[in-house]
Design a protein around this motif. Structure first.
Motif, PDB file in Angstrom:
ATOM      1  N   ARG A   1       0.784  -1.151   0.000  1.00 34.41           N
ATOM      2  CA  ARG A   1      -0.069   0.107  -0.162  1.00 34.41           C
ATOM      3  C   ARG A   1       0.867   1.271   0.144  1.00 34.41           C
ATOM      4  O   ARG A   1       1.863   1.439   0.927  1.00 34.41           O
ATOM      5  CB  ARG A   1      -0.899  -0.012   1.260  1.00 34.41           C
ATOM      6  CG  ARG A   1      -1.992  -1.095   1.331  1.00 34.41           C
ATOM      7  CD  ARG A   1      -2.791  -0.734   2.398  1.00 34.41           C
ATOM      8  NE  ARG A   1      -3.485  -1.902   2.745  1.00 34.41           N
ATOM      9  CZ  ARG A   1      -3.920  -2.199   3.635  1.00 34.41           C
ATOM     10  NH1 ARG A   1      -3.458  -1.654   5.094  1.00 34.41           N
ATOM     11  NH2 ARG A   1      -4.866  -3.349   4.052  1.00 34.41           N
ATOM     12  N   GLY A   2       0.466   2.069  -0.730  1.00 34.71           N
ATOM     13  CA  GLY A   2       1.350   3.261  -0.984  1.00 34.71           C
ATOM     14  C   GLY A   2       2.469   3.285  -1.675  1.00 34.71           C
ATOM     15  O   GLY A   2       2.613   4.120  -2.668  1.00 34.71           O
TER      16      GLY A   2
ATOM     17  N   ALA B   1      -1.838   3.127  -4.492  1.00 32.75           N
ATOM     18  CA  ALA B   1      -2.219   4.400  -3.878  1.00 32.75           C
ATOM     19  C   ALA B   1      -3.733   4.546  -4.182  1.00 32.75           C
ATOM     20  O   ALA B   1      -4.278   4.206  -5.098  1.00 32.75           O
ATOM     21  CB  ALA B   1      -1.259   5.534  -4.126  1.00 32.75           C
ATOM     22  N   PHE B   2      -4.368   5.536  -3.265  1.00 33.24           N
ATOM     23  CA  PHE B   2      -5.744   5.590  -3.334  1.00 33.24           C
ATOM     24  C   PHE B   2      -6.113   7.172  -3.053  1.00 33.24           C
ATOM     25  O   PHE B   2      -5.535   7.880  -2.413  1.00 33.24           O
ATOM     26  CB  PHE B   2      -6.288   4.919  -2.261  1.00 33.24           C
ATOM     27  CG  PHE B   2      -7.789   4.124  -2.284  1.00 33.24           C
ATOM     28  CD1 PHE B   2      -7.949   3.023  -2.890  1.00 33.24           C
ATOM     29  CD2 PHE B   2      -8.856   5.126  -2.587  1.00 33.24           C
ATOM     30  CE1 PHE B   2      -9.371   2.440  -3.030  1.00 33.24           C
ATOM     31  CE2 PHE B   2     -10.232   4.654  -2.747  1.00 33.24           C
ATOM     32  CZ  PHE B   2     -10.250   3.315  -3.075  1.00 33.24           C
TER      33      PHE B   2
ATOM     34  N   HIS C   1       7.756   5.314   2.956  1.00 33.80           N
ATOM     35  CA  HIS C   1       8.083   4.560   1.766  1.00 33.80           C
ATOM     36  C   HIS C   1       9.526   4.618   1.116  1.00 33.80           C
ATOM     37  O   HIS C   1       9.913   3.787   0.488  1.00 33.80           O
ATOM     38  CB  HIS C   1       6.968   4.732   0.657  1.00 33.80           C
ATOM     39  CG  HIS C   1       5.700   4.057   1.181  1.00 33.80           C
ATOM     40  ND1 HIS C   1       5.533   2.705   1.383  1.00 33.80           N
ATOM     41  CD2 HIS C   1       4.608   4.764   1.497  1.00 33.80           C
ATOM     42  CE1 HIS C   1       4.394   2.465   1.801  1.00 33.80           C
ATOM     43  NE2 HIS C   1       3.837   3.459   1.884  1.00 33.80           N
TER      44      HIS C   1
ATOM     45  N   ALA D   1      -0.330  10.660  -2.631  1.00 39.36           N
ATOM     46  CA  ALA D   1      -0.653   9.590  -3.348  1.00 39.36           C
ATOM     47  C   ALA D   1       0.817   9.172  -4.353  1.00 39.36           C
ATOM     48  O   ALA D   1       1.344   8.111  -4.462  1.00 39.36           O
ATOM     49  CB  ALA D   1      -1.782   9.543  -4.266  1.00 39.36           C
TER      50      ALA D   1
END
Lengths: 298, 264
Positions: free
Chosen positions: B89-90, B94-95, B121, B167
């Motif tokens: 995630r990331g 990404a969202f 990250h 993001a």
């Protein structure tokens, strides 16, 4: 700076002023006194207030000004330390319960329900009987019995925050559990937790005074507001001033803290800024009511 | 077609358990997304678009029950460890959310929220972290003064730019945008879409775009999937679907736009 932070609220200002005055009296003025809190002088027993003894003397001739100041120190120390213990245990317990959810939440919350059903004072008295008397024991007894309220508040806050978009967003960027709790949730909970703290401190002062009054407080010749009131109470018909001074200081303290707590509460429920809506919708903290307190705890 | 897709969803079924009832949100969907491609989801509310998007990054709510598989770069998202998923995630996926103002933490400054992703990250710290944050803010068209602002002091468009910056901070291979512009006015929407287009070309991520707005889809996407009651009823390139829809629901959906004379 936005209007919100200007401390316009008169209640908070007044409360802080009262606490400040009492603190100056207890912490700065008391050590300057010519007498010590345990120094007896039987020739000068039960003297009325005079230039020499501002608050008079008690039945053993100890200076009441010094004793009330010293007692206030004890009461404040015990209450603040106990409230911090409540805060720590309650926040950790409630946060875990709300964050983990499901079965863990259910078990932890039912455990709190059981704790609530045991009369609070009974538990405190039991702890006081088991442990040697002293300030530390009082702190533990009050702190370890008062945290369930804080836990419930922390849990509700966490559950509310857990369902919000930014929490999902933070998860989505790969934040770990610790980061989510400490970085994203705690900062938002702080306001509610601290306003609750300003209400648990007077509650703890009151508990301490009550426990001391029934003889479970600090050992002689140490003094706390509760034990001074108890001593004054026994000689009340003859020397009312011995009851008046400690009772007056106790009332001032309770009034000051309750003013601050109430003021903070009403500040949060005011929507001055858009971002403040988050805090406005938070559950009202338990407000401090001495009369209900006694009947509940007995 | 490219040999191996970046994201491959096969026979995905999701149902939500609400008290004793179970509601099927997705009834077996298949799609794949290739690298550097823009795929759009459209369809009515409650047709399962968002559920499909959330399932693609393992963020379904606790009461959801999932069958089928979601493979990202060949890894099944629902059989890897939690730690690996957090890393994915990331960095991998990404969202971007529909309502940017509620998707930002109200008590952290904009800069901190972007910096957090960079730190997490890319392991950046101190001066370099600040520099990279400033760079990202520049890229998404925000001023440096916005770094120290709180979300409630910013407009919807500015918040969405911050979300996009956060993001992009993880340099993801796949960006999922769940109705990124539906809360914004037309001019800001246009700016945000242009920004997304620019960043997609720069960062070369795949974009999964969810939108009700067929104009947005026509402008950005290469392929489109139309959802109806938990199924993908029609899928193909944008031109193909928009010019000659075959499924009756797709025909009806496209007719609404054509009536107004907008969109292609």
């Amino acid at each position: 700076m936005p209007e919100y932070y200007k401390l316009k609220n008169r209640k908070i200002l007044l409360g802080s002023l009262i606490i400040l005055l009492v603190a100056i009296f207890a912490i700065l003025l008391t050590p300057l006194s010519a007498y010590s809190y345990h120094e007896q002088n039987l020739e000068q027993a039960n003297m009325r207030p005079s230039a020499e003894h501002w608050f008079g003397t008690d039945r053993l001739g100890r200076d009441l000004f010094t004793r009330v100041g010293y007692g206030t120190q004890t009461s404040l120390l015990v209450a603040i330390a106990a409230a911090l213990i409540e805060l720590t245990i309650g926040t950790i317990y409630g946060t875990l319960s709300g964050y983990l959810g499901g079965l863990v939440d259910e078990i932890l919350m039912r455990a709190i329900d059981i704790l609530f059903s045991i009369p609070y004072l009974l538990l405190a008295i039991l702890l006081l009987v088991l442990l040697p008397p002293g300030k530390g024991t009082l702190i533990l007894a009050i702190g370890f019995t008062g945290w369930p309220h804080m836990a419930r508040i922390a849990r509700i806050l966490v559950i509310r925050l857990k369902t919000q978009d930014f929490f999902l967003a933070a998860r989505c960027y790969g934040a770990g559990h610790l980061r989510l709790i400490c970085g994203h949730m705690l900062p938002q909970m702080l306001k509610a937790i601290f306003s609750q703290l300003t209400l648990s401190i007077p509650a703890a002062i009151y508990s301490e005074a009550f426990l001391s009054f029934i003889g479970l407080g600090v050992p002689m010749p140490q003094a706390s507001l509760g034990s001074l009131i108890q001593e004054g109470f026994t000689v009340f018909p003859l020397y009312p001033y011995q009851l008046f001074y400690p009772a007056f200081v106790l009332s001032l303290l309770l009034l000051g803290f309750t003013f601050i707590g109430d003021g903070l509460q009403s500040l949060y429920s005011r929507k001055l800024l858009k971002g403040e809506e988050y805090f406005a919708a938070q559950p009202p903290a338990r407000s401090f009511q001495p009369t209900g307190f006694i009947s509940y705890k007995n | 077609m490219l040999p191996s897709p970046l994201l491959e969803v096969s026979n995905l079924q999701v149902s939500y358990h609400i008290r004793t009832k179970s509601v099927k949100a997705l009834r077996g969907i298949n799609f794949s997304l290739f690298e550097n491609e823009i795929l759009a989801f459209t369809g009515e509310s409650g047709s399962g678009k968002t559920t499909a998007a959330l399932a693609c990054c393992g963020l379904l709510p606790a009461n959801a029950h999932l069958k089928g598989s979601v493979r990202f770069k060949g890894v099944d998202l629902y059989s890897v460890s939690v730690k690996k998923l957090h890393q994915l995630r990331g960095k991998g996926i990404a969202f971007i959310f529909q309502d940017p103002q509620s998707a930002l933490n109200p008590v952290l400054t904009a800069g901190k929220q972007v910096a957090e992703v960079l730190h997490r990250h890319r392991g950046l710290r101190g001066q370099i972290l600040m520099q990279e944050t400033r760079k990202l803010f520049r890229q998404v068209g925000l001023k440096h003064s916005h770094i120290t602002s709180y979300p409630f002091a910013l407009s919807g468009g500015e918040c969405q730019r911050i979300m996009i910056a956060a993001a992009c901070a993880g340099n993801p291979a796949l960006l999922i945008a769940d109705e990124p512009t539906s809360n914004l006015d037309l001019i800001v929407e246009n700016e945000v879409l242009a920004l997304l287009e620019k960043l997609q070309k720069g960062y070369r991520f795949s974009l999964l775009l969810i939108s009700h707005d067929l104009r947005v889809i026509a402008r950005l996407a290469q392929r489109v999937a139309i959802f109806n009651s938990g199924l993908i009823v029609e899928e193909g390139t944008v031109e193909q679907v928009f010019k000659s829809p075959r499924h009756p629901y797709a025909k009806r959906l496209l007719a609404t736009v054509l009536h107004k004379g907008a969109g292609e």
